[in-house]
Design a protein around this motif. Structure first.
Motif, PDB file in Angstrom:
ATOM      1  N   VAL A 175       0.583  -1.674   0.055  1.00 59.77           N
ATOM      2  CA  VAL A 175      -0.139   0.277   0.247  1.00 59.77           C
ATOM      3  C   VAL A 175       0.157   1.434  -0.250  1.00 59.77           C
ATOM      4  N   LEU A 176       2.242   1.425   0.663  1.00 59.57           N
ATOM      5  CA  LEU A 176       3.358   3.101   1.164  1.00 59.57           C
ATOM      6  C   LEU A 176       3.503   2.696   0.045  1.00 59.57           C
ATOM      7  N   GLY A 177       4.256   1.569  -0.393  1.00 63.82           N
ATOM      8  CA  GLY A 177       4.430   1.521  -2.046  1.00 63.82           C
ATOM      9  C   GLY A 177       4.381   2.286  -2.965  1.00 63.82           C
ATOM     10  N   SER A 178       2.785   1.525  -3.385  1.00 63.39           N
ATOM     11  CA  SER A 178       2.128   2.238  -4.486  1.00 63.39           C
ATOM     12  C   SER A 178       1.307   4.174  -4.032  1.00 63.39           C
ATOM     13  N   ILE A 179       0.951   4.603  -2.904  1.00 69.16           N
ATOM     14  CA  ILE A 179       1.123   5.923  -2.096  1.00 69.16           C
ATOM     15  C   ILE A 179       2.410   6.495  -3.072  1.00 69.16           C
ATOM     16  N   VAL A 180       4.011   6.193  -2.817  1.00 69.49           N
ATOM     17  CA  VAL A 180       4.614   6.789  -3.107  1.00 69.49           C
ATOM     18  C   VAL A 180       5.194   6.458  -4.516  1.00 69.49           C
ATOM     19  N   ASN A 181       4.389   5.820  -5.531  1.00 69.93           N
ATOM     20  CA  ASN A 181       4.378   5.934  -7.177  1.00 69.93           C
ATOM     21  C   ASN A 181       3.786   7.157  -7.485  1.00 69.93           C
ATOM     22  N   ALA A 182       2.533   6.807  -6.672  1.00 69.83           N
ATOM     23  CA  ALA A 182       1.314   7.865  -7.116  1.00 69.83           C
ATOM     24  C   ALA A 182       2.415   9.075  -7.028  1.00 69.83           C
TER      25      ALA A 182
END
Length: 422
Positions: A175-182
């Motif tokens: 989840v945090l990785g998706s937020i950082v990517n976005a």
């Protein structure tokens, strides 16, 4: 410096006039920076020759630096805009650091879970079910963290179903990785697609000119678009930047005054397919109403022009700026035509975009021209009024004569009646 010394001399003269033998020391006042730079025109010739400091540079960048900003926390509340406004080298550094730190952080947690469960002590033991298969150190935990966050999935290191804490960590990192990517990819995309570069192909003429147009004195400059894709809903504005002092004595540095370039007539809405000449009529509402050719070089002013519209390809708002100081305003010149009709199309010659040629223009201000025009009409007004007065006098004389004739006739009739009675 000139204004500072003048103020000091005035204070010294006032103190000498009040009390010549007074032992009190007069301290020189600490004048504000604006008052030191914006000098009166009648101080001295050296002060009058001071170079004008631009408010907006020719490339459109504002020549203003913000200092002593204490509320820096406001930049963090809008972190996205702060990152977009950073220079490319700092933006790329933050981009790399954010990903590296997150990979190292989760890699450290994966290694810590394996260490606390005892997976490091059972490396190569086929009877032991580790949390992550083939994780034998911090480096392998770091690589597994990269595979998890970037969803690469080489298939060599795999999480097992015997590790509930690992499953929870996998969910959190995903989840945090998706937020950082976005966040980071969105920041880079916005920075790449910023319309600032589109403004580089919107050009302004090097000089502005003042000449007659349709019998009126006008200030003009030229704008053009170098691209074939057009600017949608293009509009033009102009501001006069000049320091002023109010009637109450308040000094306003860099006061901004609107210059009408067709707001009331709709001429400020441009169809910018070919280069256009923007005209400002110098009338009674214009700040150049009382400025003549001789007075123009003595003025300390700057004209800021702003062209804005939407980029046709992306739909984003674009703004281009430029400025003209007094040395860049040519009195008695016009722009050289750049548009020619060829075989089936119009061609724009941008080699002549900045060129001007001299034309016959009066050296007087618009106010003086209006006064001279009104004086030229005064004799006609006088002749008409004098004729009207003469006509009125003739009518009164005729009325008086007719009244006298009537009285004489009445007197003759009365005498005849008296004679008949006798």
């Amino acid at each position: 410096v000139c204004l500072f010394s003048m103020a000091a001399n005035v204070l010294e003269e006032d103190s000498m006039e009040q009390d010549i033998e007074s032992p009190v020391t007069i301290h020189q006042p600490k004048l504000p920076k604006q008052a030191r730079e914006d000098l009166p025109k009648n101080i001295s010739k050296e002060c009058a020759k001071r170079k004008i400091q631009r408010y907006v540079r020719k490339d459109g960048k504002c020549n203003v630096h913000h200092g002593n900003v204490r509320e820096t926390y406001r930049y963090l509340t809008d972190i996205f805009t702060t990152l977009v406004d950073l220079k490319w080298r700092f933006n790329l550094l933050i981009f790399v650091m954010v990903y590296t730190v997150t990979w190292l952080f989760f890699g450290m947690i994966w290694w810590l879970i394996a260490y606390l469960r005892g997976d490091m002590d059972h490396i190569g033991d086929s009877t032991w079910t580790p949390c992550v298969s083939n994780l034998n150190g911090f480096v392998s935990a770091f690589l597994f963290s990269i595979e998890t966050e970037t969803t690469i999935g080489y298939g060599y290191r795999v999480i097992t179903d015997k590790c509930p804490e690992g499953i929870i960590l996998l969910l959190v990192q995903s989840v945090l990785g998706s937020i950082v990517n976005a966040f980071m990819v969105g920041c880079m995309f916005v920075k790449i697609s910023q319309p600032k570069k589109r403004a580089e192909t919107l050009v302004f003429s090097t000089n502005a000119v003042i000449s007659m147009r349709d019998g009126k004195l006008c200030l003009m400059f030229r704008v053009g678009d170098l691209r074939n894709s057009h600017i949608v809903e293009a509009s033009i504005r102009a501001k006069l930047i000049k320091s002023k002092q109010t009637k109450e004595g308040e000094f306003i540095p860099l006061n901004q005054t609107d210059i009408n370039v067709g707001y009331y007539t709709g001429d400020d809405r441009l169809f910018l397919v070919s280069p256009l000449i923007i005209s400002h009529e110098i009338n009674q509402q214009s700040p150049f109403w009382e400025i003549s050719k001789a007075q123009l070089p003595k003025e300390e002013l700057e004209i800021v022009v702003i062209l804005e519209g939407m980029v046709e390809a992306t739909g984003m708002t674009c703004q281009a700026r430029s400025s003209y100081i007094t040395s860049e305003i040519l009195w008695g010149y016009r722009f050289t035509p750049v548009l020619t009709l060829e075989d089936g199309f119009y061609e724009v010659d941008y080699n002549s975009f900045h060129e001007t040629y001299e034309t016959n223009t009066p050296v007087y201000s618009a106010k003086e021209l209006a006064e001279m025009a009104s004086r030229a009409e005064l004799p006609l007004t006088w002749s008409v009024s004098s004729k009207l007065d003469q006509h009125a006098e003739l009518e009164t004389e005729e009325e008086e004569k007719s009244q006298e004739d009537q009285n004489e006739r009445n007197g003759d009739v009365a005498n005849m009646e008296n004679e008949s009675k006798v």
